[in-house]
Write a protein that holds these residues in place. Structure first.
Motif, PDB file in Angstrom:
ATOM      1  N   ASP A   1     -29.997 -24.432  27.104  1.00 36.51           N
ATOM      2  CA  ASP A   1     -29.267 -23.365  27.775  1.00 36.51           C
ATOM      3  C   ASP A   1     -29.149 -23.650  29.265  1.00 36.51           C
ATOM      4  N   ILE A   2     -28.215 -22.967  29.892  1.00 37.58           N
ATOM      5  CA  ILE A   2     -27.921 -23.224  31.296  1.00 37.58           C
ATOM      6  C   ILE A   2     -29.087 -22.895  32.209  1.00 37.58           C
ATOM      7  N   GLU A   3     -29.931 -21.917  31.800  1.00 32.57           N
ATOM      8  CA  GLU A   3     -31.072 -21.539  32.642  1.00 32.57           C
ATOM      9  C   GLU A   3     -32.284 -22.457  32.421  1.00 32.57           C
ATOM     10  N   ASP A   4     -32.188 -23.349  31.444  1.00 31.13           N
ATOM     11  CA  ASP A   4     -33.292 -24.279  31.177  1.00 31.13           C
ATOM     12  C   ASP A   4     -33.220 -25.470  32.132  1.00 31.13           C
ATOM     13  N   TYR A   5     -34.328 -26.228  32.187  1.00 38.36           N
ATOM     14  CA  TYR A   5     -34.386 -27.449  32.977  1.00 38.36           C
ATOM     15  C   TYR A   5     -34.406 -28.653  32.030  1.00 38.36           C
ATOM     16  N   GLN A   6     -33.684 -29.700  32.436  1.00 37.70           N
ATOM     17  CA  GLN A   6     -33.682 -30.912  31.623  1.00 37.70           C
ATOM     18  C   GLN A   6     -33.627 -32.113  32.541  1.00 37.70           C
ATOM     19  N   THR A   7     -34.426 -33.122  32.236  1.00 36.33           N
ATOM     20  CA  THR A   7     -34.391 -34.353  33.020  1.00 36.33           C
ATOM     21  C   THR A   7     -34.590 -35.542  32.099  1.00 36.33           C
ATOM     22  N   ILE A   8     -33.973 -36.632  32.467  1.00 35.01           N
ATOM     23  CA  ILE A   8     -34.094 -37.876  31.703  1.00 35.01           C
ATOM     24  C   ILE A   8     -34.831 -38.881  32.571  1.00 35.01           C
ATOM     25  N   VAL A   9     -35.882 -39.464  32.029  1.00 38.66           N
ATOM     26  CA  VAL A   9     -36.661 -40.434  32.786  1.00 38.66           C
ATOM     27  C   VAL A   9     -36.820 -41.705  31.969  1.00 38.66           C
ATOM     28  N   SER A  10     -37.028 -42.799  32.674  1.00 37.53           N
ATOM     29  CA  SER A  10     -37.273 -44.076  32.011  1.00 37.53           C
ATOM     30  C   SER A  10     -38.770 -44.247  31.806  1.00 37.53           C
ATOM     31  N   ALA A  11     -39.161 -44.486  30.575  1.00 40.40           N
ATOM     32  CA  ALA A  11     -40.585 -44.650  30.270  1.00 40.40           C
ATOM     33  C   ALA A  11     -41.174 -45.860  30.969  1.00 40.40           C
ATOM     34  N   ASP A  12     -40.340 -46.833  31.334  1.00 41.47           N
ATOM     35  CA  ASP A  12     -40.815 -48.050  31.983  1.00 41.47           C
ATOM     36  C   ASP A  12     -40.795 -47.948  33.504  1.00 41.47           C
ATOM     37  N   ASN A  13     -40.091 -46.954  34.024  1.00 39.79           N
ATOM     38  CA  ASN A  13     -39.971 -46.850  35.478  1.00 39.79           C
ATOM     39  C   ASN A  13     -39.915 -45.374  35.874  1.00 39.79           C
ATOM     40  N   VAL A  14     -41.085 -44.755  35.934  1.00 37.95           N
ATOM     41  CA  VAL A  14     -41.136 -43.327  36.231  1.00 37.95           C
ATOM     42  C   VAL A  14     -42.288 -43.053  37.194  1.00 37.95           C
ATOM     43  N   ASN A  15     -42.060 -42.152  38.121  1.00 40.15           N
ATOM     44  CA  ASN A  15     -43.103 -41.697  39.032  1.00 40.15           C
ATOM     45  C   ASN A  15     -43.883 -40.601  38.317  1.00 40.15           C
ATOM     46  N   VAL A  16     -44.991 -40.989  37.730  1.00 47.14           N
ATOM     47  CA  VAL A  16     -45.766 -40.071  36.888  1.00 47.14           C
ATOM     48  C   VAL A  16     -46.245 -38.858  37.680  1.00 47.14           C
ATOM     49  N   GLU A  17     -46.710 -39.083  38.895  1.00 46.81           N
ATOM     50  CA  GLU A  17     -47.215 -37.971  39.701  1.00 46.81           C
ATOM     51  C   GLU A  17     -46.120 -36.955  39.996  1.00 46.81           C
ATOM     52  N   ALA A  18     -44.945 -37.458  40.362  1.00 43.50           N
ATOM     53  CA  ALA A  18     -43.826 -36.557  40.652  1.00 43.50           C
ATOM     54  C   ALA A  18     -43.400 -35.810  39.387  1.00 43.50           C
ATOM     55  N   LEU A  19     -43.419 -36.501  38.249  1.00 44.96           N
ATOM     56  CA  LEU A  19     -43.037 -35.852  36.987  1.00 44.96           C
ATOM     57  C   LEU A  19     -44.026 -34.744  36.618  1.00 44.96           C
ATOM     58  N   ASN A  20     -45.309 -35.039  36.761  1.00 42.60           N
ATOM     59  CA  ASN A  20     -46.320 -34.030  36.436  1.00 42.60           C
ATOM     60  C   ASN A  20     -46.230 -32.820  37.367  1.00 42.60           C
ATOM     61  N   ASN A  21     -45.987 -33.068  38.636  1.00 44.44           N
ATOM     62  CA  ASN A  21     -45.803 -31.961  39.578  1.00 44.44           C
ATOM     63  C   ASN A  21     -44.614 -31.093  39.173  1.00 44.44           C
ATOM     64  N   TRP A  22     -43.539 -31.759  38.732  1.00 43.35           N
ATOM     65  CA  TRP A  22     -42.344 -31.012  38.302  1.00 43.35           C
ATOM     66  C   TRP A  22     -42.665 -30.148  37.080  1.00 43.35           C
ATOM     67  N   LEU A  23     -43.554 -30.639  36.227  1.00 45.67           N
ATOM     68  CA  LEU A  23     -43.885 -29.918  34.996  1.00 45.67           C
ATOM     69  C   LEU A  23     -44.810 -28.725  35.236  1.00 45.67           C
ATOM     70  N   ILE A  24     -45.736 -28.820  36.191  1.00 43.57           N
ATOM     71  CA  ILE A  24     -46.760 -27.772  36.331  1.00 43.57           C
ATOM     72  C   ILE A  24     -46.520 -26.845  37.519  1.00 43.57           C
ATOM     73  N   ILE A  25     -45.479 -27.070  38.274  1.00 42.60           N
ATOM     74  CA  ILE A  25     -45.160 -26.153  39.377  1.00 42.60           C
ATOM     75  C   ILE A  25     -44.239 -25.059  38.856  1.00 42.60           C
ATOM     76  N   PRO A  26     -44.520 -23.760  39.156  1.00 43.68           N
ATOM     77  CA  PRO A  26     -45.746 -23.258  39.823  1.00 43.68           C
ATOM     78  C   PRO A  26     -46.936 -23.224  38.871  1.00 43.68           C
ATOM     79  N   LYS A  27     -48.128 -23.377  39.419  1.00 41.52           N
ATOM     80  CA  LYS A  27     -49.332 -23.543  38.597  1.00 41.52           C
ATOM     81  C   LYS A  27     -49.713 -22.291  37.824  1.00 41.52           C
ATOM     82  N   GLU A  28     -49.416 -21.103  38.356  1.00 44.39           N
ATOM     83  CA  GLU A  28     -49.927 -19.878  37.749  1.00 44.39           C
ATOM     84  C   GLU A  28     -49.191 -19.485  36.468  1.00 44.39           C
ATOM     85  N   LYS A  29     -48.141 -20.143  36.109  1.00 47.37           N
ATOM     86  CA  LYS A  29     -47.394 -19.772  34.901  1.00 47.37           C
ATOM     87  C   LYS A  29     -48.123 -20.227  33.638  1.00 47.37           C
ATOM     88  N   ARG A  30     -47.946 -19.403  32.596  1.00 43.67           N
ATOM     89  CA  ARG A  30     -48.498 -19.772  31.281  1.00 43.67           C
ATOM     90  C   ARG A  30     -47.507 -20.709  30.595  1.00 43.67           C
TER      91      ARG A  30
END
Length: 369
Positions: free
Chosen positions: A269-298
């Motif tokens: 849906d339009i309100e969802d987030y979607q990103t495509i990353v390369s498994a061989d070339n990805v900034n893991v730290e930046a990806l994890n930050n994108w996934l868990i920000i904001p921290k207080e959400k369930r």
């Protein structure tokens, strides 16, 4: 779904399948050229068959003989003709108005034999070739020995184009000139002939005004249609069509696959987030930050397969990754769905996505390509 994402994924699809697409393009190109050549041969053969049936005289001529005649005429008609001209005036002051009867007489077998002997040029092959390809004498075509009248000046031009060199044409023109001068043409005996031009090599007739005079253009309808430039054109057209056709076929065939490979294999849906990353070339730290920000959400994280090291690392450090949603889960505010190209099932994703909407939660989709 983002338009830019679709375009990028279509480009990735083409790159992933470029070899198959090129093979398909080459096959279609070959078929296009082959079809063109076959059509050309069919048109040429049909034209020649039509030519052989126009008169009974050449009805039994073989196709190879017609082709040889055509080539002979192409060589002859490509030469420079020889001409001379005159005006015929009788005792009543009337000019000779029927020019066609002159070349009809000059191409009689007995007269032709005398002209051939006098000129030393074999004329018969050219006249026979004209007959073989269906070029019979008429008001629209007068042949290699043509008598053409200028309707304004009454000048009659004898045009000779039967030899394989301009010099042979001149020799025949001189022989015809002497034959006429010796008063061997019966219906010219009542006319006083005023010579306007002596036999010479060159084209004095205005061909645009005298289409009955033979030129290479006369053979245009029988000319081979498949020149090199035309074949190159059809090769390019076939290659382009083959590229498009192969891409479309592979694209349609891909939709029968049960696995997710590209972003257009699933929806969000339009309100969802979607990103495509390369498994061989990805900034893991930046990806994890994108996934868990904001921290207080369930959050709930999902993946059909968990052998991906990035997903396993995320599961260990931040949030356990389950294989499916179930009713025992607390109501989440965000649902993370991991997708792996070629591994994640379309059916699995659709079930998890539909269930996520029952929670009225925002979805984050991470697609490893």
């Amino acid at each position: 779904m983002s338009l830019l994402t679709i375009i990028a994924e279509l480009w990735r699809f083409i790159k992933d399948n470029i070899l198959k697409i090129l093979i398909g393009a080459v096959v279609v190109m070959a078929l296009t050229i082959g079809a063109r050549v076959l059509l050309t041969n069919y048109i040429e053969n049909s034209a020649m068959e039509t030519a052989t049936t126009e008169t009974g005289a050449n009805a039994d001529v073989k196709p190879e003989e017609i082709e040889a005649s055509y080539k002979h005429l192409m060589e002859v008609y490509d030469q420079e003709p020889a001409e001379f001209s005159f005006v015929g005036i009788n005792e009543e002051g009337l000019t000779l108005a029927n020019s066609f009867i002159i070349d009809e007489f000059l191409t009689r077998p007995d007269v032709l034999a005398e002209i051939e002997q006098a000129s030393g040029v074999d004329i018969a092959p050219t006249l026979e070739a004209e007959s073989n390809v269906g070029l019979q004498k008429s008001k629209n075509f007068r042949g290699g020995i043509a008598s053409v009248r200028n309707q304004s000046t009454e000048e009659i031009t004898i045009r000779v184009l039967v030899g394989q060199t301009p010099e042979e044409n001149l020799a025949v023109a001189e022989a015809i000139y002497e034959y006429i001068q010796e008063d061997k043409v019966p219906f010219l005996s009542n006319y006083d002939l005023v010579i306007l031009t002596e036999p010479d090599i060159g084209e004095d007739l205005i061909l645009e005004e005298n289409p009955m005079a033979p030129t290479t253009n006369v053979l245009a309808e029988l000319a081979p249609q498949g020149s090199n430039s035309q074949l190159i054109f059809y090769a390019v057209i076939g290659l382009i069509l083959g590229f498009i056709l192969s891409t479309v076929i592979l694209f349609i065939t891909h939709f029968f696959s049960k696995k997710i490979v590209y972003a257009y294999d699933y929806n969000w849906d339009i309100e969802d987030y979607q990103t495509i990353v390369s498994a061989d070339n990805v900034n893991v730290e930046a990806l994890n930050n994108w996934l868990i920000i904001p921290k207080e959400k369930r959050r709930i994280a999902l993946a059909q397969h968990t052998d991906n090291t990035i997903i396993q690392d995320f599961s260990t450090k931040y949030l356990p990754v389950a294989t499916q949603l179930n009713g025992a889960d607390d109501t989440p505010e965000e649902i993370i769905i991991f997708i792996e190209s070629g591994k994640t099932d379309k059916e699995w994703y659709q079930v998890q996505f539909d269930l996520s909407k029952l929670y009225e939660s925002r979805v984050k989709i991470i697609h490893f390509k």
